[in-house]
Design a protein around this motif. Structure first.
Motif, PDB file in Angstrom:
ATOM      1  N   VAL A 122       0.807  -1.216   0.000  1.00 28.87           N
ATOM      2  CA  VAL A 122       0.000   0.000   0.000  1.00 28.87           C
ATOM      3  C   VAL A 122       0.842   1.268   0.000  1.00 28.87           C
ATOM      4  N   LYS A 123       2.105   1.178   0.414  1.00 33.04           N
ATOM      5  CA  LYS A 123       2.953   2.372   0.491  1.00 33.04           C
ATOM      6  C   LYS A 123       4.409   1.971   0.301  1.00 33.04           C
ATOM      7  N   LEU A 124       5.107   2.738  -0.502  1.00 31.19           N
ATOM      8  CA  LEU A 124       6.543   2.565  -0.706  1.00 31.19           C
ATOM      9  C   LEU A 124       7.238   3.896  -0.457  1.00 31.19           C
ATOM     10  N   ASN A 125       8.414   3.835   0.121  1.00 30.30           N
ATOM     11  CA  ASN A 125       9.299   4.992   0.214  1.00 30.30           C
ATOM     12  C   ASN A 125      10.589   4.602  -0.486  1.00 30.30           C
ATOM     13  N   ALA A 126      10.930   5.345  -1.519  1.00 33.19           N
ATOM     14  CA  ALA A 126      12.155   5.087  -2.280  1.00 33.19           C
ATOM     15  C   ALA A 126      13.164   6.182  -1.969  1.00 33.19           C
ATOM     16  N   TYR A 127      14.369   5.770  -1.673  1.00 41.04           N
ATOM     17  CA  TYR A 127      15.449   6.704  -1.370  1.00 41.04           C
ATOM     18  C   TYR A 127      16.482   6.567  -2.480  1.00 41.04           C
ATOM     19  N   LEU A 128      16.721   7.659  -3.187  1.00 35.20           N
ATOM     20  CA  LEU A 128      17.618   7.675  -4.343  1.00 35.20           C
ATOM     21  C   LEU A 128      18.740   8.680  -4.113  1.00 35.20           C
ATOM     22  N   THR A 129      19.937   8.323  -4.528  1.00 32.37           N
ATOM     23  CA  THR A 129      21.027   9.294  -4.443  1.00 32.37           C
ATOM     24  C   THR A 129      20.983  10.274  -5.600  1.00 32.37           C
ATOM     25  N   ASP A 130      20.205   9.964  -6.644  1.00 31.47           N
ATOM     26  CA  ASP A 130      20.072  10.859  -7.797  1.00 31.47           C
ATOM     27  C   ASP A 130      18.631  10.793  -8.301  1.00 31.47           C
ATOM     28  N   LEU A 131      17.885  11.882  -8.150  1.00 28.85           N
ATOM     29  CA  LEU A 131      16.488  11.882  -8.597  1.00 28.85           C
ATOM     30  C   LEU A 131      16.354  11.781 -10.107  1.00 28.85           C
ATOM     31  N   ALA A 132      17.444  11.940 -10.841  1.00 26.83           N
ATOM     32  CA  ALA A 132      17.415  11.716 -12.285  1.00 26.83           C
ATOM     33  C   ALA A 132      17.122  10.248 -12.597  1.00 26.83           C
ATOM     34  N   SER A 162      14.655   8.671 -11.268  1.00 26.24           N
ATOM     35  CA  SER A 162      13.219   8.472 -11.038  1.00 26.24           C
ATOM     36  C   SER A 162      12.489   7.885 -12.246  1.00 26.24           C
ATOM     37  N   PRO A 163      12.741   8.358 -13.478  1.00 23.60           N
ATOM     38  CA  PRO A 163      12.059   7.737 -14.623  1.00 23.60           C
ATOM     39  C   PRO A 163      12.388   6.246 -14.761  1.00 23.60           C
ATOM     40  N   THR A 164      13.614   5.871 -14.470  1.00 24.75           N
ATOM     41  CA  THR A 164      13.996   4.455 -14.515  1.00 24.75           C
ATOM     42  C   THR A 164      13.271   3.689 -13.425  1.00 24.75           C
ATOM     43  N   LEU A 165      13.210   4.259 -12.225  1.00 24.28           N
ATOM     44  CA  LEU A 165      12.461   3.648 -11.128  1.00 24.28           C
ATOM     45  C   LEU A 165      11.011   3.440 -11.541  1.00 24.28           C
ATOM     46  N   ASN A 166      10.386   4.458 -12.121  1.00 22.45           N
ATOM     47  CA  ASN A 166       8.987   4.348 -12.538  1.00 22.45           C
ATOM     48  C   ASN A 166       8.790   3.243 -13.565  1.00 22.45           C
ATOM     49  N   ALA A 167       9.674   3.173 -14.542  1.00 21.23           N
ATOM     50  CA  ALA A 167       9.546   2.153 -15.590  1.00 21.23           C
ATOM     51  C   ALA A 167       9.671   0.748 -15.010  1.00 21.23           C
ATOM     52  N   ILE A 168      10.639   0.555 -14.140  1.00 18.97           N
ATOM     53  CA  ILE A 168      10.852  -0.776 -13.568  1.00 18.97           C
ATOM     54  C   ILE A 168       9.750  -1.128 -12.580  1.00 18.97           C
ATOM     55  N   MET A 169       9.259  -0.140 -11.836  1.00 15.93           N
ATOM     56  CA  MET A 169       8.127  -0.406 -10.937  1.00 15.93           C
ATOM     57  C   MET A 169       6.952  -0.971 -11.716  1.00 15.93           C
ATOM     58  N   GLY A 170       6.759  -0.495 -12.944  1.00 21.95           N
ATOM     59  CA  GLY A 170       5.675  -0.976 -13.792  1.00 21.95           C
ATOM     60  C   GLY A 170       5.794  -2.449 -14.140  1.00 21.95           C
ATOM     61  N   GLU A 171       6.980  -3.016 -13.989  1.00 19.42           N
ATOM     62  CA  GLU A 171       7.178  -4.443 -14.232  1.00 19.42           C
ATOM     63  C   GLU A 171       6.796  -5.283 -13.009  1.00 19.42           C
ATOM     64  N   TYR A 172       6.769  -4.672 -11.830  1.00 17.77           N
ATOM     65  CA  TYR A 172       6.498  -5.391 -10.588  1.00 17.77           C
ATOM     66  C   TYR A 172       5.122  -5.108 -10.013  1.00 17.77           C
ATOM     67  N   PHE A 173       4.497  -4.011 -10.417  1.00 15.47           N
ATOM     68  CA  PHE A 173       3.212  -3.584  -9.864  1.00 15.47           C
ATOM     69  C   PHE A 173       2.226  -3.326 -10.990  1.00 15.47           C
ATOM     70  N   THR A 174       0.938  -3.577 -10.697  1.00 19.32           N
ATOM     71  CA  THR A 174      -0.138  -3.227 -11.610  1.00 19.32           C
ATOM     72  C   THR A 174      -1.130  -2.359 -10.842  1.00 19.32           C
ATOM     73  N   ALA A 175      -1.971  -1.671 -11.578  1.00 21.13           N
ATOM     74  CA  ALA A 175      -2.978  -0.820 -10.957  1.00 21.13           C
ATOM     75  C   ALA A 175      -3.947  -1.677 -10.142  1.00 21.13           C
ATOM     76  N   PRO A 176      -4.381  -1.220  -9.007  1.00 23.59           N
ATOM     77  CA  PRO A 176      -4.070   0.069  -8.394  1.00 23.59           C
ATOM     78  C   PRO A 176      -2.680   0.032  -7.742  1.00 23.59           C
ATOM     79  N   TYR A 177      -1.893   1.026  -8.053  1.00 16.88           N
ATOM     80  CA  TYR A 177      -0.510   1.097  -7.575  1.00 16.88           C
ATOM     81  C   TYR A 177      -0.463   1.553  -6.110  1.00 16.88           C
ATOM     82  N   PRO A 178       0.605   1.172  -5.408  1.00 17.28           N
ATOM     83  CA  PRO A 178       0.760   1.669  -4.036  1.00 17.28           C
ATOM     84  C   PRO A 178       1.088   3.160  -4.044  1.00 17.28           C
ATOM     85  N   ALA A 179       0.807   3.818  -2.949  1.00 23.62           N
ATOM     86  CA  ALA A 179       1.282   5.190  -2.774  1.00 23.62           C
ATOM     87  C   ALA A 179       2.810   5.119  -2.701  1.00 23.62           C
TER      88      ALA A 179
END
Length: 127
Positions: free
Chosen positions: A74-84, A86-103
Motif C-alpha cells: 500500500v505504500k513505498l518509500n524510495a530513497y535515491l542518491t540521484d532523482l534523475a 526516477s524515470p527508470t524507477l517508474n519504468a521498472i516499478m511498472g514491471e512489478y506492480f499493476t494498478a491500483p498502484y501503491p502510494a
C-alpha cells in the motif's frame, strides 16, 4: 496487538538491530531493502537498472515470507542518491506492480550504504 517478526533467506539479512519486516495485525512493515543479492551477500550495482530490479526482488521475497505479495503493497518509500533515476524507477516499478498502484514517495538522499543508489521500504496490507 501482537507483533510477529518476518524473516526469509530469500532477501538479505538485516545488518543491524532491526528485522526484515514486522507484522502487526494485518499490516506488515518492510524494512528498507538495498540491492544486495541474498545468495552472494554482495551488491548488485553494475547499473541503476540492476539495483532497482534487485531491490524489488528483495521486497517481493519479504512480502511473500509475510504471506502476501507485491500486489498487497500500500505504500513505498524510495530513497535515491540521484532523482534523475526516477524515470527508470517508474519504468521498472511498472514491471512489478499493476494498478491500483501503491502510494509512493521518492526522496533524494546524500548517500546510502556501500555507495548504492537506491533503497526502498514499504507497508503491506494482508487480508
Amino acid at each position: 496487538m501482537e507483533r510477529s517478526i518476518i524473516h526469509t533467506e530469500h532477501a538479505p539479512a538485516a545488518i543491524g538491530p532491526y528485522s526484515q519486516a514486522v507484522r502487526c495485525g494485518n499490516t506488515v512493515y518492510l524494512s528498507g531493502q538495498l540491492p544486495i543479492c541474498p545468495q552472494t551477500k554482495r551488491p548488485v550495482n553494475d547499473t541503476v537498472e540492476a539495483e532497482i530490479h534487485q531491490v524489488f526482488r528483495n521486497l517481493r521475497a519479504v512480502a511473500e515470507a509475510a504471506g502476501g505479495d507485491l500486489s498487497r503493497m500500500v505504500k513505498l518509500n524510495a530513497y535515491l542518491t540521484d532523482l534523475a533515476d526516477s524515470p527508470t524507477l517508474n519504468a521498472i516499478m511498472g514491471e512489478y506492480f499493476t494498478a491500483p498502484y501503491p502510494a509512493r514517495a521518492a526522496v533524494r538522499v546524500a548517500g546510502l550504504p556501500q555507495g548504492l543508489r537506491i533503497e526502498v521500504e514499504g507497508i503491506l496490507l494482508l487480508d
